[in-house]
Write a protein that holds these residues in place. Structure first.
Motif, PDB file in Angstrom:
ATOM      1  N   ILE A 265      -2.339   3.715   1.710  1.00 46.65           N
ATOM      2  CA  ILE A 265      -1.523   3.949   2.911  1.00 46.65           C
ATOM      3  C   ILE A 265      -0.098   3.452   2.679  1.00 46.65           C
ATOM      4  CG2 ILE A 265      -1.196   3.283   5.330  1.00 46.65           C
ATOM      5  CD1 ILE A 265      -4.341   3.226   5.500  1.00 46.65           C
ATOM      6  N   GLU A 266       0.021   2.278   2.085  1.00 43.63           N
ATOM      7  CA  GLU A 266       1.341   1.704   1.803  1.00 43.63           C
ATOM      8  C   GLU A 266       2.133   2.591   0.847  1.00 43.63           C
ATOM      9  OE1 GLU A 266       2.954  -2.166  -0.576  1.00 43.63           O
ATOM     10  OE2 GLU A 266       1.268  -2.506   0.788  1.00 43.63           O
ATOM     11  N   GLU A 267       1.507   3.057  -0.227  1.00 42.00           N
ATOM     12  CA  GLU A 267       2.189   3.940  -1.178  1.00 42.00           C
ATOM     13  C   GLU A 267       2.613   5.246  -0.510  1.00 42.00           C
ATOM     14  OE1 GLU A 267       0.212   4.797  -4.872  1.00 42.00           O
ATOM     15  OE2 GLU A 267       0.285   2.707  -5.498  1.00 42.00           O
ATOM     16  N   ALA A 268       1.705   5.866   0.222  1.00 40.58           N
ATOM     17  CA  ALA A 268       2.024   7.135   0.892  1.00 40.58           C
ATOM     18  C   ALA A 268       3.159   6.938   1.892  1.00 40.58           C
ATOM     19  CB  ALA A 268       0.788   7.701   1.583  1.00 40.58           C
ATOM     20  N   SER A 269       3.131   5.845   2.621  1.00 37.77           N
ATOM     21  CA  SER A 269       4.185   5.561   3.602  1.00 37.77           C
ATOM     22  C   SER A 269       5.549   5.430   2.935  1.00 37.77           C
ATOM     23  CB  SER A 269       3.858   4.286   4.384  1.00 37.77           C
ATOM     24  OG  SER A 269       2.691   4.454   5.142  1.00 37.77           O
TER      25      SER A 269
END
Length: 186
Positions: free
Chosen positions: A14-18
């Protein structure tokens, strides 16, 4: 800024995609819900099934993803079964089995499935690499400590956020962002 739901229980994904999608004007809204995943080496089929189940449950446009390893020595396995494979072996056993010269080449591939309410869309990104003789770097993000991208000397884990500049997830998310721009979502 466009908000898109991302069904994932993995905070690091989620952090990477964000971070990556923010550059394209897209805000990721995490959806931490479980859907039963199809167990198959066919990653595209797995992602489509997961995305349609997630859409049925959530009822709003969303995306899902699956990132897998495709080991040359194993004829492309584990592919869609990477999570089960990784949970069983972990880093040390993985490098013992696949960190030998001549048997250590593989591809990491991310497949994103997006359901807009009318259609299913798929995006893929991949990167070639090798398995080192032992895990290197932080072991927090699954197999990042056992994947050295082609042409590099560090594992994804050792690269930190620089991984986001070249990763398979970056490539798939860039395709997804481009699609969203072309369709006028962003």
């Amino acid at each position: 800024m466009l908000e898109i739901r991302f069904l994932s229980g993995n905070e690091l994904k989620i952090e990477e995609a964000s971070l990556i999608l923010k550059e394209a004007g897209v805000s990721v809204v995490p959806v931490n819900a479980k859907v039963e995943e199809l167990q198959t080496e066919d990653t595209s089929r797995l992602v489509k099934d997961k995305a349609l189940k997630a859409f049925e449950r959530i009822g709003r446009p969303l995306f899902v993803e699956h990132t897998g390893l495709y080991i040359d020595y194993m004829n492309g396995l584990p592919g869609g079964l990477t999570q089960i494979f990784w949970d069983t072996l972990q880093a040390d056993k993985f490098t013992q089995l696949f960190g030998k010269a001549g048997e250590n080449t593989l591809v990491a591939k991310t497949v994103i499935g997006f359901v807009d309410g009318k259609k299913f869309h798929i995006f893929e990104g991949s990167i070639k690499g090798i398995v080192p003789v032992k895990p290197l770097g932080n072991r927090e993000f699954q197999w990042d400590c056992v994947f050295i991208p082609e042409g590099k000397t560090q594992t994804f884990a050792e690269m930190g956020e620089k991984k986001n500049e070249i990763s398979m997830r970056r490539k798939a998310l860039d395709q997804f962002a481009s699609f969203l721009k072309k369709r006028g979502y962003v």
